[in-house]
Design a protein around this motif. Structure first.
Motif, short mmCIF file in Angstrom:
data_model
loop_
_atom_site.label_atom_id
_atom_site.label_comp_id
_atom_site.label_asym_id
_atom_site.label_seq_id
_atom_site.Cartn_x
_atom_site.Cartn_y
_atom_site.Cartn_z
N LEU A 27 5.67 10.09 1.03
CA LEU A 27 6.44 9.10 1.36
C LEU A 27 5.93 7.80 1.61
O LEU A 27 6.50 6.82 1.21
N PRO A 28 4.56 7.70 1.83
CA PRO A 28 4.01 6.35 1.77
C PRO A 28 4.02 5.83 0.32
O PRO A 28 3.85 4.67 0.13
N LYS A 29 3.57 6.70 -0.55
CA LYS A 29 3.43 6.33 -1.93
C LYS A 29 4.86 5.90 -2.47
O LYS A 29 4.85 4.96 -3.16
N VAL A 30 5.78 6.56 -1.98
CA VAL A 30 7.18 5.92 -2.24
C VAL A 30 7.63 4.74 -2.06
O VAL A 30 8.24 3.91 -2.41
N LEU A 31 7.06 4.53 -0.58
CA LEU A 31 7.58 3.25 -0.02
C LEU A 31 6.89 2.12 -0.67
O LEU A 31 7.13 1.05 -0.99
N ALA A 32 5.37 2.26 -1.03
CA ALA A 32 4.84 1.38 -1.83
C ALA A 32 5.16 1.18 -3.29
O ALA A 32 5.27 0.13 -3.58
N ASP A 33 6.03 1.97 -3.74
CA ASP A 33 6.49 1.81 -5.04
C ASP A 33 7.84 1.00 -4.83
O ASP A 33 8.32 0.31 -5.81
N ALA A 34 8.70 1.42 -3.75
CA ALA A 34 9.91 0.44 -3.31
C ALA A 34 9.53 -0.94 -3.19
O ALA A 34 10.49 -1.66 -3.70
N VAL A 35 8.25 -1.30 -2.75
CA VAL A 35 8.42 -2.66 -2.56
C VAL A 35 7.40 -3.36 -3.44
O VAL A 35 6.92 -4.61 -3.53
#
Length: 355
Positions: free
Chosen positions: A283-291
Motif C-alpha cells: 500500500l505505501p508504494k502504491v500511494l507513492a505512485d499515486a502522488v
C-alpha cells in the motif's frame, strides 16, 4: 437487525409447476402407451418424465435466481442507506470513499466510515467489524447511527468513543437475546460474545490540527507532496467489544494537516491482501505512485489504489477493503510550501504508548 422478507409465490410461479405435474399425471394414467410394458413404451414414458423433471428444475432455477437478484438488490440498497456516500467536500476538506466487499453473494461488507462537519471540527470515523456480509451490516448500522449523533452532541472526542462503545455493547446484547432467547443475554461461547470492532476517530480542526483516538485500527497514511508516511506511531488501544475502555481517555494530537496534504484511511484488508504467491499488497508504494507526477485528488488516489489492489489479488480480495481519503482543500498560505514536491516529511509525533 436487517431482515430480507421473502415474497409470497405469485400466481404465475405456481401455475407452471401445476401444469407440468398435470401433464405427468395425465400421461401416466390417461395415455394407453404408458400402460404398456414394451421397450418402446418404456422409452417414451421415460422421455416424458425426463422432460417434465427438466422443466420443473429449470423453473425452480429461474425462480431462485430471480430471488437471489432481488436479495442482492435489497442488500446493496440497505448498505447504501447505512453506509451512505460522503459528500465531496466537508467544511473545506475534500472527501472520497469507496468499499470493496469480499462477500460477493451479498455485495456488502463490515467496514464503516463517515465524515461530518460539526462545531468542534470535521469528525471522521473509520472502522472494521469482525466478519463481513449481512451479519456485520447490523453492527455497522448501530455504530454509524451512534457516531452521527455523538459527533454533534459531544464536545470531546473521548466522549464520542465512549458513546460508540456503549452502542456496540447494547447492539451485541440485543443480538444475543435474539439469537439465544433462552439465555436472555450474551454467552461467552457464542459468536456474538467474540465480536469486536476496530475504530479510528479523527478530528480535524479549523487550523488543520488533527486529533485522534485509535482502537486497534491501522493508522492512516499522510500524503505530503510526493512523500508518504504514517500519521502516527502511537500504540493503539484494544478494539471495541472484548475489553473495556480505560477510565482516562484523552485524544492525542497528531500535528496539522496542511493545505494540499491528504490522509488515507483504510481497513486492514488493504495491507493484508495477498497475491497468488502470498505477498502482501504494498500500500505505501502504491500511494507513492499515486502522488508522483500528477495532481493529488482523493478520486485519483482511490482509483490508483483499487486498480492496483484488484491486479494484485486477481480480482478476488480475501477481506473487505474500504478507503477514505481526506485532503485539506482550505486554500493556501505560508505553510503551503511544505506540500510542494520534494518537501521533506517530518513525523508528526514521537512513538509513545497511549495512556
Amino acid at each position: 437487525m436487517i431482515r430480507i422478507k421473502a415474497r409470497a409465490p405469485t400466481r404465475r410461479a405456481t401455475v407452471l409447476p401445476t401444469v407440468w405435474g398435470a401433464v405427468a399425471v395425465g400421461y401416466k394414467f390417461g395415455c394407453p402407451l404408458a400402460q404398456q410394458n414394451g421397450l418402446g413404451a418404456r422409452i417414451v414414458t421415460s422421455a416424458v418424465f425426463f422432460a417434465v423433471g427438466t422443466g420443473l428444475v429449470l423453473h425452480v432455477r429461474r425462480t431462485l435466481l430471480r430471488e437471489l437478484r432481488i436479495a442482492r438488490k435489497v442488500a446493496r440498497t440497505a448498505q447504501n442507506v447505512v453506509l451512505r456516500p460522503p459528500p465531496p467536500r466537508v467544511d473545506g476538506i475534500d472527501v472520497a470513499a469507496a468499499q470493496l466487499s469480499a462477500d460477493r453473494g451479498a455485495s456488502v461488507g463490515g467496514d464503516l466510515y463517515e465524515a461530518i462537519a460539526t462545531e468542534h471540527g470535521v469528525r471522521v470515523v473509520m472502522g472494521d467489524v469482525r466478519g463481513h456480509g449481512l451479519a456485520a451490516l447490523g453492527t455497522v448500522a448501530a455504530l454509524l447511527g451512534s457516531f452521527r449523533e455523538a459527533a454533534h452532541d459531544e464536545a470531546g472526542l473521548d466522549r464520542v468513543l465512549r458513546r460508540l462503545d456503549r452502542a456496540l455493547a447494547r447492539h451485541l446484547r440485543e443480538r444475543a437475546r435474539a439469537e439465544h432467547p433462552a439465555h436472555g443475554g450474551s454467552e461467552p461461547d457464542t459468536p456474538v460474545a467474540e465480536e469486536f470492532v476496530t475504530v479510528l476517530l479523527l478530528e480535524i480542526g479549523p487550523d488543520g490540527e488533527v486529533r485522534a483516538l485509535n482502537c486497534g485500527h491501522p493508522w492512516p497514511y499522510l500524503l505530503s507532496g510526493t512523500t508518504v508516511g504514517p500519521l502516527s506511531h502511537l500504540d493503539p488501544l484494544p478494539p471495541l467489544g472484548p475489553f473495556p475502555l480505560p477510565a482516562e481517555l484523552t485524544a492525542r494530537s497528531c500535528g496539522r494537516l496542511l493545505p494540499g496534504e491528504s490522509l488515507v484511511l483504510f481497513t486492514d484488508g488493504a495491507e493484508e491482501a495477498r497475491d497468488a504467491r502470498g505477498r502482501f499488497f504494498p500500500l505505501p508504494k502504491v500511494l507513492a505512485d499515486a502522488v508522483r507526477g500528477q495532481p493529488v485528488t482523493p478520486q485519483t488516489v482511490l482509483r490508483t489504489v483499487f486498480r492496483a489492489l484488484l491486479d494484485h489479488t486477481g480480482g478476488t480480495p480475501g477481506d473487505d477493503v474500504a478507503l477514505l481519503v481526506l485532503r485539506n482543500g482550505r486554500g493556501t498560505g505560508p505553510q503551503a510550501a511544505a506540500t510542494e514536491p520534494g518537501a521533506r516529511f517530518t513525523p508528526r509525533v514521537k512513538a509513545q504508548p497511549l495512556r
